[in-house]
Design a protein around this motif. Structure first.
Motif, short mmCIF file in Angstrom:
data_model
loop_
_atom_site.label_atom_id
_atom_site.label_comp_id
_atom_site.label_asym_id
_atom_site.label_seq_id
_atom_site.Cartn_x
_atom_site.Cartn_y
_atom_site.Cartn_z
N TYR A 111 -17.94 -2.78 54.30
CA TYR A 111 -18.45 -3.45 53.46
C TYR A 111 -17.70 -4.93 53.65
CZ TYR A 111 -20.20 0.63 50.98
OH TYR A 111 -20.61 1.73 50.42
N ARG A 112 -18.24 -6.21 53.10
CA ARG A 112 -17.79 -7.11 53.06
C ARG A 112 -17.61 -8.10 52.21
NH1 ARG A 112 -22.41 -8.15 58.11
NH2 ARG A 112 -21.38 -6.87 59.97
N GLU A 113 -17.75 -7.82 51.78
CA GLU A 113 -17.59 -8.67 49.66
C GLU A 113 -17.11 -7.70 48.91
OE1 GLU A 113 -20.67 -11.46 49.08
OE2 GLU A 113 -21.60 -10.90 50.89
N ILE A 114 -17.18 -8.42 48.01
CA ILE A 114 -15.91 -7.22 46.94
C ILE A 114 -16.44 -9.09 45.30
CG2 ILE A 114 -13.29 -7.84 47.36
CD1 ILE A 114 -12.99 -5.75 46.09
N GLY A 115 -16.40 -7.73 44.58
CA GLY A 115 -16.05 -8.57 43.41
C GLY A 115 -15.64 -7.74 42.28
N MET A 116 -14.11 -7.32 41.46
CA MET A 116 -14.37 -7.11 40.66
C MET A 116 -13.22 -6.69 39.48
SD MET A 116 -10.21 -6.32 42.82
CE MET A 116 -9.21 -6.21 41.62
N ALA A 117 -13.19 -6.59 38.55
CA ALA A 117 -13.19 -6.90 36.91
C ALA A 117 -12.02 -6.04 36.46
CB ALA A 117 -14.25 -6.94 36.10
N GLN A 118 -11.29 -6.01 35.63
CA GLN A 118 -10.16 -5.29 35.01
C GLN A 118 -10.09 -6.11 33.43
OE1 GLN A 118 -9.34 -8.10 37.32
NE2 GLN A 118 -7.99 -9.16 35.56
N ALA A 119 -9.45 -4.61 32.88
CA ALA A 119 -9.14 -4.94 31.30
C ALA A 119 -7.92 -3.74 31.45
CB ALA A 119 -10.54 -4.24 30.46
N GLN A 120 -7.43 -4.53 30.21
CA GLN A 120 -5.76 -2.98 29.37
C GLN A 120 -6.86 -2.58 27.90
OE1 GLN A 120 -2.62 -5.13 29.07
NE2 GLN A 120 -1.47 -3.31 29.24
N ARG A 121 -6.31 -1.35 27.86
CA ARG A 121 -6.84 -0.84 27.03
C ARG A 121 -5.79 0.59 26.83
NH1 ARG A 121 -12.53 2.45 26.06
NH2 ARG A 121 -11.44 2.65 28.64
N ASP A 122 -5.24 0.11 25.34
CA ASP A 122 -4.63 1.29 25.46
C ASP A 122 -2.83 1.25 26.46
OD1 ASP A 122 -5.97 2.63 22.72
OD2 ASP A 122 -7.37 3.79 24.03
N GLY A 123 -2.49 0.79 26.40
CA GLY A 123 -1.49 0.75 26.74
C GLY A 123 -1.89 0.96 28.93
N LYS A 124 -3.24 1.05 29.37
CA LYS A 124 -3.76 1.40 30.69
C LYS A 124 -4.69 0.18 31.40
CE LYS A 124 -1.72 6.28 30.45
NZ LYS A 124 -2.05 7.48 31.37
N TYR A 125 -4.99 0.55 32.35
CA TYR A 125 -5.61 -0.66 33.08
C TYR A 125 -7.03 0.25 33.52
CZ TYR A 125 -1.48 -3.89 32.81
OH TYR A 125 -0.74 -3.91 32.31
N ASP A 126 -7.69 -0.52 33.12
CA ASP A 126 -9.55 -0.13 33.79
C ASP A 126 -9.83 -0.98 34.80
OD1 ASP A 126 -9.32 1.88 31.96
OD2 ASP A 126 -11.00 2.17 30.85
N PHE A 127 -9.74 -0.75 36.19
CA PHE A 127 -10.91 -1.49 36.84
C PHE A 127 -12.52 -0.94 37.01
CE2 PHE A 127 -6.16 -1.14 37.39
CZ PHE A 127 -5.38 -2.78 37.92
N LEU A 128 -12.84 -1.97 37.30
CA LEU A 128 -14.54 -1.56 38.59
C LEU A 128 -14.40 -2.75 39.69
CD1 LEU A 128 -17.38 -0.85 36.70
CD2 LEU A 128 -17.54 -2.54 38.25
N LEU A 129 -15.26 -1.66 40.47
CA LEU A 129 -15.36 -3.16 41.93
C LEU A 129 -16.39 -2.72 42.11
CD1 LEU A 129 -11.97 -1.24 42.14
CD2 LEU A 129 -11.82 -2.37 44.20
N ILE A 130 -16.81 -3.83 42.21
CA ILE A 130 -18.52 -3.45 43.45
C ILE A 130 -18.43 -3.95 44.92
CG2 ILE A 130 -20.65 -4.61 43.45
CD1 ILE A 130 -21.08 -4.93 40.53
N LEU A 131 -18.14 -3.26 46.09
CA LEU A 131 -17.92 -3.74 46.88
C LEU A 131 -19.50 -3.65 48.35
CD1 LEU A 131 -15.29 -0.43 48.23
CD2 LEU A 131 -15.30 -2.83 47.30
N MET A 132 -19.86 -4.75 48.43
CA MET A 132 -21.65 -5.20 49.19
C MET A 132 -21.43 -5.07 50.22
SD MET A 132 -24.15 -7.64 47.46
CE MET A 132 -24.74 -6.56 46.65
N ARG A 133 -22.39 -4.51 51.41
CA ARG A 133 -22.68 -4.68 52.87
C ARG A 133 -22.82 -6.46 52.92
NH1 ARG A 133 -21.17 -3.47 57.91
NH2 ARG A 133 -22.07 -3.27 59.48
#
Length: 192
Positions: free
Chosen positions: A170-192
């Protein structure tokens, strides 16, 4: 697959951060997460962003190592040796993370949203390029998120032996993060 066997502890976090930032700067990338920030600036950074930075830099290091393994004559200055941050993918990741946290996420689908490919196709100027989405839930920190990233990619690669399951693909990335109940969630989108 030696690159999957290496751990961040082998190189040391400081070396990894410096190498990634050095290579990103040399490649002319506009990297929003910087390892060379002063301690005062890092103290002002929200913890959520600091953990996202750890994850981003670890993924970039993995991509760089894979690229140099695949192209021994290459250097960290090569455009394909690092990720380009894509603002549209970042916005899509933020939207999909909020939707996933609210509606659930099963087998790459969010109820009412569908897959990442379906979501991206619904946007103006859709892209037909290859992409992959990873939702990393309930992580203590960015390092644990990276370990989950590595595990998911490795499982997929071993099942299909397809290079689209390697960060180097992959060449490009977009990511987001959020905190919930003292832990972290991340969502990554990788694109060619």
């Amino acid at each position: 697959m030696d690159q999957w066997k290496r751990k961040l502890a082998a190189a040391g976090m400081g070396v990894m951060v410096g190498l990634v930032c050095c290579c990103s700067a040399l490649a002319g990338e506009n990297v929003s997460f910087r390892g060379e920030q002063t301690e005062a600036a890092q103290g002002e950074m929200p913890e959520e962003e600091r953990q996202a930075e750890v994850l981003y830099e670890a993924i970039c290091q993995e991509k760089l190592e894979e690229y140099l393994d695949e192209h021994p004559e290459g250097s960290c200055e090569d455009e394909r040796a690092s990720f380009r941050l894509n603002e549209k993918l970042k916005e899509a990741a933020a939207h999909r993370l909020q939707a996933a946290m609210g509606s659930g996420y099963t087998n790459g689908r969010i109820p009412g949203e569908g897959t990442v490919e379906e979501y991206l196709a619904s946007l103006p100027q859709p892209s037909s390029r290859t992409c992959m989405e990873l939702y990393l839930r309930n992580c203590q920190d960015g390092q644990e998120a990276y370990e989950k990233f590595e595990e998911k990619m490795m499982e997929r690669y071993e099942a299909k032996e397809d290079r689209k399951y390697l960060p180097e693909y992959y060449r490009e990335i977009g990511m987001a993060q959020a905190q919930r109940d003292g832990k972290y969630d991340f969502l990554l989108i990788l694109m060619r």
